[in-house]
Design an enzyme around this catalytic site. Structure first.
Site, PDB file in Angstrom:
ATOM      1  N   GLY A 321      36.756  30.188  53.246  1.00  0.00           N
ATOM      2  CA  GLY A 321      37.237  29.456  53.747  1.00  0.00           C
ATOM      3  C   GLY A 321      38.742  28.763  53.155  1.00  0.00           C
ATOM      4  N   SER A 322      39.007  27.204  52.325  1.00  0.00           N
ATOM      5  CA  SER A 322      40.532  27.400  51.995  1.00  0.00           C
ATOM      6  C   SER A 322      40.549  27.885  50.821  1.00  0.00           C
ATOM      7  CB  SER A 322      40.479  25.860  52.055  1.00  0.00           C
ATOM      8  OG  SER A 322      40.390  25.292  53.508  1.00  0.00           O
TER       9      SER A 322
END
Lengths: 613, 381
Positions: A321-322
């Site tokens: 993810g981020s």
């Protein structure tokens, strides 16, 4: 073929067969001569030797080394275990003795049949193992009746014990009986069936350190092989103790912080790659394996959807993810994108006939690199991905240790995957689609990483770009393997990146600003919320939440502290935990707060704070 | 009465003079050979009963006996099968087994020691066993087809060399030095009988002498250790030298007539390692003495001589080469096993044919004897 040709060949072949016969005769003759020498000429001498050869060698297993944490607390030790044995030839009647024992100890039918079966397969003067792990009550019940039960005795053997139960089970591993496959390893050639060997974790990786060297009891035996007296005793050399880098107090804090969650936490010392915390949840209790695991429990452990037998810290492969934006941001700097250049985020990016959403529906407006990191703006990184291309980001991610084994000495480590055009062609057989570059840039799509890799990455960012090979065993603070002296990244780029990570924690709009540390310790970090499945959305772009747990996003956080001289780097992955900022970052905060509170002698204050929260 | 043979399986052409009915072939079966083998197995059973000891001994002896009866039946079936079948499928068989060896090489887990088995789920397959036969059949087919009358050319030699080297390398990697050497010996014998020129043999011996020091470096440490201890077993009497010393004491103390059935103290007291498999000869030598050992060796010698005679009177080149290869397979196992038990050769783990306890070894030996009987059946005019 001509007839005379055939004839020639026959003559030649016969000559050659004669040669073979001659050579065979010669070899057999040599053997015969040797037998003549051994049996007839030297026979008397060997006969005497055989008469003297009343020495029987009884091997003695060495005690296995203990495993300690970094401050010397015992994580694995050996405990005495009481074993009920019966020597058949000393009993009046084996069956009767066993029945007598059955009355006093509630032996099961199975235990009795097993003992009788053992008796058929071994000599009558060797002890049968009837039952292990006797408790005090059972021991005393047998001890008081020993006089009436000839041949019965209580033996003591060493049993592996894990005092912290399931706290560190994945890093420590467990031991079990040597199996056929392991027996074939030259290293294990001298081991006997039934001996214990490390099966996973450190118990397996450092088997040779922990094992020691077996001792021998030389016994004089009579013609029947019964012991007469001991001639010589070579004591076994105990296995060496192993000091781990694990900080068991910190591990406890991490596991407590993860209460009710599944996933993994890894904490490293960014200065040398020492692993301070390695937790994988749910966990199991290795003590249950030592006492002989029941088939039912084993099946339950293997069938559990939360996979307790997997060390998720090194074997769990999650979309980052981020947290992957650390790699994308560094790629942006290395790829000469001006950190001051702004991209406009209206809440998404329409490209290739598809609307790529930003996590924030309302958009972030016009953002530069610092702001994009702080607020984790997806649209900014879509643009970066589009400008640089997937292959460039792939190269930078690899320099941060992603997509490759970290080299930690643990069996079964997974490499995760960092996609490139070539990778997709080779692995999936499809060409790369441009839209995938966008998804890739925010750590979704084909990108997967292990929690350990994330920890190694953030440690490298924290320490100035040096990628350490993580280690579980202490070597006086020295790294397991000296990392390259020169960072593969430009110093200014790392400084800028770290400033962005600082904003995540300390900026007003930082995604982890609620996870600031106690004692004003400055930290840097990055949150991540990884989609497990594609979100369904309303016409306005609002996400329709699924109520099923397995559809929830993974929550991630990577961080380090203190900012100016980092001592600890952490990666947290909470499976289906929701948002990185609200679920994963507070877990990292608890661990770091404890770390710095203990350092300052302010644990009371920490307990107070945790109690309030 | 025609017993009938499966038409589709065998050659489609029928009625040629060479083709005889199965019943007739059975009448030509070399009964003497089977009797020698039976005598060997009976002798082996007596020793085995003593070597196993304890409650298991009857069980093990019976199992070994059943194995022999089953594999003797297989031997008979092989002996009466249409000869062209072996020739036609020699390469296919060789290729298939080679493929399995590659699978063994690939399918093992890294970090584990020996990798010899392929797990098929219901059973474990050890492809190095059938390879012993496959190499003989494939080489025999090759030289049969080439029909070289003026000795083997360089090309033939190279082809045969590669055919031997491929499985040998894979087996060496497992690591199984014993079987690899066995393959080299058997393959070498076939090439030799096929007509390798004497000059070439001299050259090879010279080359072998110079390559030996290089090959030494490729041996595993534990293999080197075995060779060292052969020359100086007393250097490590409780470790690597233990087997050799104990085995020599057992053999030597047997004297002329031995200590008698079930009376070998060495074997009784568990001083001997692997005493019902690889080291069973030392039990025999201890309990039955020099006399017993000589009886065993005489039986082996008879089988070997019989094998060479069958080879010499083979119908065609294929038969000649198969019979020589099979005889070599048998003889080398005998010599290497005995040599290792009495401390003349390093311990490499080759069983004593028909005496050592074990199913796969028995099946391989009896299949080989089936091929030998087959050549004999075909040749009898």
């Amino acid at each position: 073929m001509l007839d005379d040709d055939r004839q020639l060949f026959r003559v030649d072949a016969r000559r050659r067969l004669l040669v073979i016969g001659g050579v065979s005769g010669l070899l057999m003759g040599t053997i015969g001569a040797r037998l003549f020498y051994l049996q007839l000429l030297k026979g008397g001498q060997y006969h005497d030797l055989a008469e003297d050869n009343r020495i029987s060698l009884r091997p003695i297993s060495p005690p296995r080394g203990r495993i300690l944490d970094r401050s010397g607390l015992v994580l694995v030790e050996n405990r005495p275990d009481y074993l009920l044995t019966v020597i058949p030839e000393l009993t009046g009647d084996l069956k009767e003795t066993l029945q007598e024992l059955q009355r006093h100890l509630h032996l099961t039918e199975e235990e009795v049949t097993d003992a009788l079966k053992q008796a058929r397969n071994q000599r009558r003067f060797l002890p049968l193992r009837v039952r292990a792990h006797l408790d005090w009550d059972e021991v005393s019940r047998v001890e008081t009746r020993l006089y009436d039960l000839p041949g019965v005795s209580i033996q003591i053997q060493a049993l592996r014990h894990y005092p912290y139960g399931n706290l560190c089970s994945h890093a420590l591993g467990y031991i079990g009986e040597l199996n056929e496959n392991e027996k074939k390893d030259p290293e294990n050639q001298r081991m006997r069936p039934g001996e214990m060997i490390g099966k996973s974790g450190v118990e397996r990786s450092y088997e040779m350190t922990l094992r020691g060297v077996e001792g021998v009891r030389e016994l004089e035996v009579n013609a029947m092989g019964r012991e007469v007296r001991e001639l010589r005793f070579t004591p076994p050399t105990p296995g060496r103790d192993l000091s781990l880098t694990i900080d068991v107090e910190l591990q406890q804090v991490a596991v407590d912080a993860m209460v009710g969650q599944t996933g993994a936490v890894v904490a490293l010392d960014p200065r040398n790659g020492e692993v301070l915390v390695m937790a994988s949840l749910p966990s199991y209790d290795p003590n249950e394996f030592i006492r002989g695991i029941s088939g039912k429990l084993w099946k339950r452990l293997m069938a559990d959807d939360d996979r307790p037998m997997i060390n998720k810290a090194v074997q769990g492969q999650y979309p980052p993810g981020s947290t992957f934006k650390i790699a994308t941001a560094l790629a942006a700097l290395e790829g000469r994108i001006d950190p001051e250049q702004r991209f406009f985020c209206p809440g998404g990016y329409f490209r290739y006939n598809h609307y790529y959403h930003c996590w924030r529906n309302g958009g972030h407006g016009s953002v530069n690199l610092m702001q994009a990191i702080e607020q984790s703006c997806d649209v900014y990184f879509y643009h970066v991905g589009e400008i640089l291309g997937v292959d460039f980001i792939d190269r930078v991610a690899r320099k941060l240790g992603l997509g490759q084994l970290s080299g930690i000495p643990l069996e079964g480590e997974k490499a995760g995957s960092i996609p490139s055009r070539e990778w997709k062609k080779a692995v999936l057989g499809h060409p790369w689609y441009p839209g995938e570059t966008l998804v890739n840039a925010i750590g979704q799509g084909y990108v997967t990483t292990t929690p350990l890799q994330l920890a190694v990455m953030i440690a490298a960012v924290a320490n100035g770009g040096r990628l350490h090979r993580p280690t579980l065993v202490r070597q006086d603070g020295r790294p397991l393997q000296e990392p390259p002296k020169v960072s593969p990244f430009q110093h200014e780029h790392l400084v800028l990146l770290r400033r962005g990570l600082e904003q995540v924690m300390h900026g007003a709009r930082g995604t982890a600003h609620r996870a600031k540390l106690m004692f004003e310790v400055q930290a840097g970090g990055k949150t991540g919320t990884a989609q497990v499945m594609r979100h369904r959305r309303t016409a306005e772009g609002k996400i329709i939440k699924s109520s099923e747990r397995r559809h929830q996003d993974h929550a991630l956080f990577v961080g380090y502290a203190p900012l100016d001289a980092p001592e600890i780097a952490i990666a947290v992955v909470v499976e289906h935990g929701g948002h990185g900022g609200s679920t994963a970052a507070p877990i990292s905060k608890k661990i770091m707060d404890y770390y710095f509170a203990r350092q300052r002698g302010a644990l009371e204050e920490w307990r107070h704070a945790v109690g309030q929260a | 009465m025609p017993l009938g043979r499966p038409e589709g399986l065998l050659s489609p052409s029928s009625g040629s003079a060479e083709e005889t009915r199965v019943g007739e072939r059975l009448r030509r079966f070399p009964v003497a050979l089977l009797l020698m083998l039976t005598a060997l197995v009976c002798l082996g059973e007596v020793v085995l009963y003593s070597a196993v000891g304890g409650m298991e001994q009857l069980d093990a002896t019976l199992r070994q006996g059943v194995r022999f009866i089953v594999s003797a039946t297989v031997m008979m079936v092989v002996s009466v099968t249409d000869g062209r079948l072996f020739r036609r499928y020699a390469y296919v068989f060789y290729g298939g087994v080679l493929f399995l060896l590659v699978l063994v090489f690939l399918a093992g887990t890294v970090g584990m020691g020996a990798r010899r088995w392929l797990s098929l789920g219901f059973m474990n397959l050890q492809p190095s066993e059938p390879m012993k036969l496959a190499i003989i059949l494939a080489l025999a087919r090759y030289f049969h087809d080439r029909a070289v009358s003026k000795g083997i050319g360089v090309r033939d030699f190279l082809v045969a060399g590669v055919m031997i080297a491929m499985p040998m390398g894979l087996i060496l990697k497992q690591p199984d030095l014993g079987t690899a050497i066995l393959l080299l010996g058997v393959g070498g014998t076939v090439v030799f009988v096929a007509g390798l020129s004497w000059k070439a043999i001299l050259g090879l011996v010279a080359m072998g002498g110079s390559v030996l020091p290089v090959a030494w470096n490729f041996l595993h440490d534990y293999q080197k250790k075995r060779i060292f201890t052969l020359f100086d077993p007393e250097a490590d009497p409780l470790g690597a030298g233990y087997h050799i010393i104990q085995s020599k004491i057992a053999v030597g103390s047997g004297g002329l007539l031995g200590k008698g059935f079930m009376a070998g103290s060495q074997s009784r007291l568990e001083f001997l390692p692997e005493r019902h498999t690889d080291f069973i000869f030392s039990v025999l030598a201890e309990e039955w003495g020099f006399a017993g050992a000589m009886v065993l060796m005489t039986l082996y010698a008879l089988v070997i001589v019989r094998g060479l005679v069958i080879a010499a009177s083979a119908k065609d080149r294929f038969g000649l080469l198969v019979a020589s290869g099979v005889t070599a397979l048998f003889a080398i196992q005998v010599v290497v096993n005995m040599g290792m038990v009495i401390g003349l050769l390093p311990v490499v783990g080759i069983p004593l044919p028909l005496i050592s306890y074990g199913g796969s070894s028995m099946v391989t030996v009896m299949l080989a004897m089936g091929l030998l009987a087959h050549v004999s059946v075909q040749s009898t005019k």
